[in-house]
Each structure stands twice: as C-alpha cells, then as structure tokens.
Design a protein around this motif. Sequence first.
Motif, PDB file in Angstrom:
ATOM      1  N   VAL A  69       0.871  -1.183   0.000  1.00 19.58           N
ATOM      2  CA  VAL A  69       0.000   0.000   0.000  1.00 19.58           C
ATOM      3  C   VAL A  69       0.903   1.225   0.000  1.00 19.58           C
ATOM      4  O   VAL A  69       1.507   1.557   1.021  1.00 19.58           O
ATOM      5  N   ASN A  70       1.032   1.835  -1.150  1.00 16.88           N
ATOM      6  CA  ASN A  70       1.892   3.023  -1.203  1.00 16.88           C
ATOM      7  C   ASN A  70       1.113   4.287  -1.553  1.00 16.88           C
ATOM      8  O   ASN A  70       1.633   5.383  -1.496  1.00 16.88           O
ATOM      9  N   ARG A  71      -0.151   4.101  -1.930  1.00 14.75           N
ATOM     10  CA  ARG A  71      -1.003   5.284  -2.162  1.00 14.75           C
ATOM     11  C   ARG A  71      -2.144   5.268  -1.160  1.00 14.75           C
ATOM     12  O   ARG A  71      -2.106   5.956  -0.171  1.00 14.75           O
ATOM     13  N   SER A  72      -3.141   4.431  -1.425  1.00 17.42           N
ATOM     14  CA  SER A  72      -4.222   4.350  -0.444  1.00 17.42           C
ATOM     15  C   SER A  72      -4.986   3.045  -0.596  1.00 17.42           C
ATOM     16  O   SER A  72      -4.906   2.379  -1.628  1.00 17.42           O
ATOM     17  N   GLU A  79     -11.892  -2.410   1.406  1.00 23.13           N
ATOM     18  CA  GLU A  79     -10.907  -3.390   0.931  1.00 23.13           C
ATOM     19  C   GLU A  79     -10.225  -4.074   2.117  1.00 23.13           C
ATOM     20  O   GLU A  79      -9.987  -5.279   2.103  1.00 23.13           O
ATOM     21  N   LEU A  80      -9.936  -3.277   3.141  1.00 26.31           N
ATOM     22  CA  LEU A  80      -9.308  -3.852   4.340  1.00 26.31           C
ATOM     23  C   LEU A  80     -10.242  -4.865   5.003  1.00 26.31           C
ATOM     24  O   LEU A  80      -9.806  -5.922   5.457  1.00 26.31           O
ATOM     25  N   LYS A  81     -11.540  -4.518   5.042  1.00 27.81           N
ATOM     26  CA  LYS A  81     -12.519  -5.443   5.643  1.00 27.81           C
ATOM     27  C   LYS A  81     -12.584  -6.746   4.853  1.00 27.81           C
ATOM     28  O   LYS A  81     -12.688  -7.826   5.423  1.00 27.81           O
ATOM     29  N   ILE A 110       0.806   5.904  13.247  1.00 25.64           N
ATOM     30  CA  ILE A 110      -0.626   6.240  13.145  1.00 25.64           C
ATOM     31  C   ILE A 110      -0.847   7.241  12.003  1.00 25.64           C
ATOM     32  O   ILE A 110      -1.763   7.095  11.197  1.00 25.64           O
ATOM     33  N   GLU A 111       0.035   8.221  11.946  1.00 19.77           N
ATOM     34  CA  GLU A 111      -0.087   9.251  10.912  1.00 19.77           C
ATOM     35  C   GLU A 111       0.016   8.626   9.508  1.00 19.77           C
ATOM     36  O   GLU A 111      -0.788   8.920   8.622  1.00 19.77           O
ATOM     37  N   ILE A 112       0.984   7.730   9.335  1.00 21.03           N
ATOM     38  CA  ILE A 112       1.175   7.083   8.023  1.00 21.03           C
ATOM     39  C   ILE A 112      -0.043   6.235   7.660  1.00 21.03           C
ATOM     40  O   ILE A 112      -0.578   6.313   6.561  1.00 21.03           O
ATOM     41  N   LEU A 142      -2.827   6.472   4.610  1.00 21.21           N
ATOM     42  CA  LEU A 142      -2.971   5.399   3.601  1.00 21.21           C
ATOM     43  C   LEU A 142      -4.381   4.806   3.537  1.00 21.21           C
ATOM     44  O   LEU A 142      -4.767   4.253   2.515  1.00 21.21           O
ATOM     45  N   ILE A 143      -5.131   4.914   4.650  1.00 19.34           N
ATOM     46  CA  ILE A 143      -6.476   4.332   4.658  1.00 19.34           C
ATOM     47  C   ILE A 143      -7.520   5.404   4.374  1.00 19.34           C
ATOM     48  O   ILE A 143      -7.572   6.433   5.038  1.00 19.34           O
ATOM     49  N   LYS A 144      -8.368   5.093   3.377  1.00 19.31           N
ATOM     50  CA  LYS A 144      -9.478   6.018   3.081  1.00 19.31           C
ATOM     51  C   LYS A 144     -10.755   5.414   3.632  1.00 19.31           C
ATOM     52  O   LYS A 144     -10.960   4.209   3.534  1.00 19.31           O
ATOM     53  N   GLU A 145     -11.581   6.256   4.201  1.00 18.60           N
ATOM     54  CA  GLU A 145     -12.867   5.788   4.782  1.00 18.60           C
ATOM     55  C   GLU A 145     -13.779   5.192   3.695  1.00 18.60           C
ATOM     56  O   GLU A 145     -13.762   5.614   2.565  1.00 18.60           O
TER      57      GLU A 145
END
Lengths: 161, 112
Positions: free
Chosen positions: A52-55, A60-62, A152-154, A158-161
């Motif tokens: 994951v280098n963009r988002s 998708e994570l779920k 946490i910041e990174i 990287l994670i979009k809602e």
Amino acid sequence: MGEARSQNERLECALSSAVERWSPKPNVVGSIPTGREFQIFLLAKMSEINLVNRSITLKELKDIASLGFGDMVKAVVDVEKRIMAIGGSMHADEEKFLLEQGASQDDLWGINIYPDSQEENRIEFDSMINVRPRQNNRSRGVESIELQKKIIEIVDLLIKE
Amino acid sequence: MNYIHKDLAESGRWHEMSLSEQLGNVGSDVDRIISWRKKENESYATNAFYRALDLLDLTISDKRWHGPKLKELCRLREVLCDSFFGGELYNTPLEYFSKYFYQFALVARKNS
C-alpha cells in the motif's frame, strides 16, 4: 450458530467483492479459472501480500480481514518510505516483502489493523518483529510514543474511509 | 545500525560467512538461552536472546540471502521471538530451535 452465519455472510460478501476486483479484464491473456478453482484463485489472490503506497479503502481492508483473521489485518509499516505491506499471514512475510523492496529493517514495524473499529482503536501495536533490542524496543509493542504517532499518521494517510 | 556485534557488522566478516556458519552461531546463543533458563538466570538468558536476535538480523541484512531464503529467515525470527516469550502464538519450544540450528552448525563444520 449466529456467529457462524455471520462469518459465512462476511466470507460471501468478501468473495463477491473479490470477484469484482479480480475478474479478468477483457484484455487479459491466459486461461480463466472457473468454479471452485476460481474461488481458490480468489482466496489466494486475496491473501497475497499487497503493497500500500497510495491508499486503500476501509472496505478493501474489511474484505482482506474477512478472508484471513476475521476482524483484523496484519500490516508492516515502513516509517521511512511511508508505505505498508498488508495481507500476509505472518508479519515476518510482510517484513520480508518490504526488505526485498529495499527497506531497512530498522524502519519496519508490525501492527494489526481492525477495520471495523473506531479510528482511535483501529491500530494495535503488537508484533513479534518489533522485538528489536538494538533499537531499544524490547517488547512486541512499539515503545516509543513518537514512533507510535508516526505510524498512526502514516496509516491514517494510507487508509481512506 | 546499532548492532551488539559491531565488529562483525562493520568489518563485514559476518557477511563473508556461509549461511550454515551464520545460523550455527545464532544457535550457540539460543542454546545459551536454554541453559541460563535452566539455571533460572533470566537476565543472562535475555542477554543471550538479544545476541541471537542481533546475529539473526545481521543474517537477514545479508543481501546474499535476499531470495527464497529470506522468507524462512524472517519467519524464523518471528517464531523465535514468540518462543522466547512463551510460545503462545506458534507453540514452538526453544528446544526446537536448538535442534534446528544444530543442523546448520554440523554442515558448517563439515565444510571447514
């Protein structure tokens, strides 16, 4: 039983999402797996380690969580390159993946992401790869609060809602 | 990199050794963990564990093994850590690692 059904529902949902995501496009050359074979292909695809280098979206994570550990996804964050590897069955596999991408081991930290949890509880600092006495980290956690904040910041970026 | 074995890291000597020699040496410290635990000296056991990790990290940083071998080395590190902390995740006793590393020590001696 209720819990088992819910687990099956999650799996079904993840599989249909995977079909959408991984179905071969018209320009893909090669044989297209079908039926059970296709399901296995999808499962293998979904349990692959992803960079994951963009988002990545929470959905998708779920999906990845549903096909693996259920409620969480293992991830290794490279705090220097500000990227992460997800989807491995062990943090060590993700660590190896990032090392091969040219990462330095000192920059890699293992976390678990709980996509269904509220943002403040989403990240768990717990991984065997974090035991690194030469960096004064002697437990499975990330002992430096500064480093925790950076991770946490990174991850938040990287994670979009 | 703040290695315990600074001399081995900086001189490049570790990276001149074969994989069997490297892992055979890691095994020596793993054996020391077991031995100090038997003597109920957790402090010395912990030091031996840190030294084993240090050598294993030097091995992981060795570009010669950045291919199929790297996966086993990274997994080895994770399972060894779990084992040191009680083996709850992977249920592998430290004694297993003693046997695992001993095979490498044997090969290293055969080649010398």
